[in-house]
Design a protein around this motif. Structure first.
Motif, mmCIF file in Angstrom:
data_model
loop_
_atom_site.group_PDB
_atom_site.id
_atom_site.type_symbol
_atom_site.label_atom_id
_atom_site.label_comp_id
_atom_site.label_asym_id
_atom_site.label_seq_id
_atom_site.Cartn_x
_atom_site.Cartn_y
_atom_site.Cartn_z
ATOM 1 N N VAL A 18 48.342 41.600 38.101
ATOM 2 C CA VAL A 18 48.289 42.038 39.492
ATOM 3 C C VAL A 18 49.572 42.802 39.796
ATOM 4 O O VAL A 18 50.673 42.263 39.662
ATOM 5 C CB VAL A 18 48.123 40.846 40.458
ATOM 6 N N GLU A 19 49.427 44.062 40.177
ATOM 7 C CA GLU A 19 50.565 44.915 40.471
ATOM 8 C C GLU A 19 50.858 44.995 41.970
ATOM 9 O O GLU A 19 52.015 45.082 42.365
ATOM 10 C CB GLU A 19 50.334 46.325 39.921
ATOM 11 N N GLU A 20 49.807 44.979 42.772
ATOM 12 C CA GLU A 20 49.992 45.164 44.209
ATOM 13 C C GLU A 20 48.729 44.714 44.935
ATOM 14 O O GLU A 20 47.631 44.807 44.395
ATOM 15 C CB GLU A 20 50.240 46.649 44.478
ATOM 16 N N ILE A 21 48.901 44.237 46.163
ATOM 17 C CA ILE A 21 47.780 43.879 47.031
ATOM 18 C C ILE A 21 47.952 44.645 48.330
ATOM 19 O O ILE A 21 49.031 44.643 48.926
ATOM 20 C CB ILE A 21 47.726 42.360 47.293
ATOM 21 N N GLU A 32 53.131 37.724 47.397
ATOM 22 C CA GLU A 32 54.293 37.292 46.612
ATOM 23 C C GLU A 32 53.869 36.307 45.531
ATOM 24 O O GLU A 32 54.424 36.306 44.439
ATOM 25 C CB GLU A 32 55.356 36.693 47.514
ATOM 26 N N ARG A 33 52.894 35.493 45.837
ATOM 27 C CA ARG A 33 52.379 34.516 44.873
ATOM 28 C C ARG A 33 51.555 35.193 43.783
ATOM 29 O O ARG A 33 51.602 34.794 42.622
ATOM 30 C CB ARG A 33 51.519 33.495 45.615
ATOM 31 N N THR A 38 49.265 37.138 35.645
ATOM 32 C CA THR A 38 48.294 37.557 34.647
ATOM 33 C C THR A 38 47.002 36.813 34.938
ATOM 34 O O THR A 38 47.008 35.588 35.065
ATOM 35 C CB THR A 38 48.794 37.237 33.226
ATOM 36 N N CYS A 39 45.913 37.572 35.086
ATOM 37 C CA CYS A 39 44.639 37.008 35.533
ATOM 38 C C CYS A 39 43.497 37.525 34.666
ATOM 39 O O CYS A 39 43.638 38.529 33.970
ATOM 40 C CB CYS A 39 44.367 37.412 36.988
ATOM 41 N N LEU A 59 40.609 35.150 38.102
ATOM 42 C CA LEU A 59 41.084 33.801 37.822
ATOM 43 C C LEU A 59 42.535 33.932 37.412
ATOM 44 O O LEU A 59 42.852 34.552 36.391
ATOM 45 C CB LEU A 59 40.267 33.157 36.697
ATOM 46 N N CYS A 60 43.420 33.382 38.242
ATOM 47 C CA CYS A 60 44.866 33.442 38.010
ATOM 48 C C CYS A 60 45.357 32.011 37.872
ATOM 49 O O CYS A 60 45.443 31.287 38.868
ATOM 50 C CB CYS A 60 45.563 34.156 39.163
#
Length: 78
Positions: A18-21, A32-33, A38-39, A59-60
């Motif tokens: 995950v790079e950005e939301i 931040e969480r 890696t998911c 799924l993280c």
């Protein structure tokens, strides 16, 4: 490699980072969480939603997330 630059769907089972939301995603407050996690893509593919964002289930760790606007990069296995 960021998938957001390719615009193709990301298949189920693929491992991503995950790079950005987006601030428009309901899980933006959890960014931040989630950022850097890696998911694994669950069920169906992550589908492009425009402007480099994807929607789908990840799924993280032990947590499942349904995201609407997430940017991810590929995780290459050694």
């Amino acid at each position: 490699m960021l998938f957001r630059s390719r615009g193709a769907s990301v298949p189920a089972g693929r491992t991503v980072r995950v790079e950005e939301i987006s601030s428009l995603d309901r899980h933006w407050r959890d960014r931040e969480r989630l950022t850097g996690q890696t998911c694994t893509v669950l069920v169906g593919p992550l589908e492009p939603t425009g402007d480099g964002w994807y929607a789908g289930r990840l799924l993280c760790g032990k947590d499942e997330w349904q995201l609407y606007q997430v940017a991810v990069s590929a995780v290459v296995s050694p």
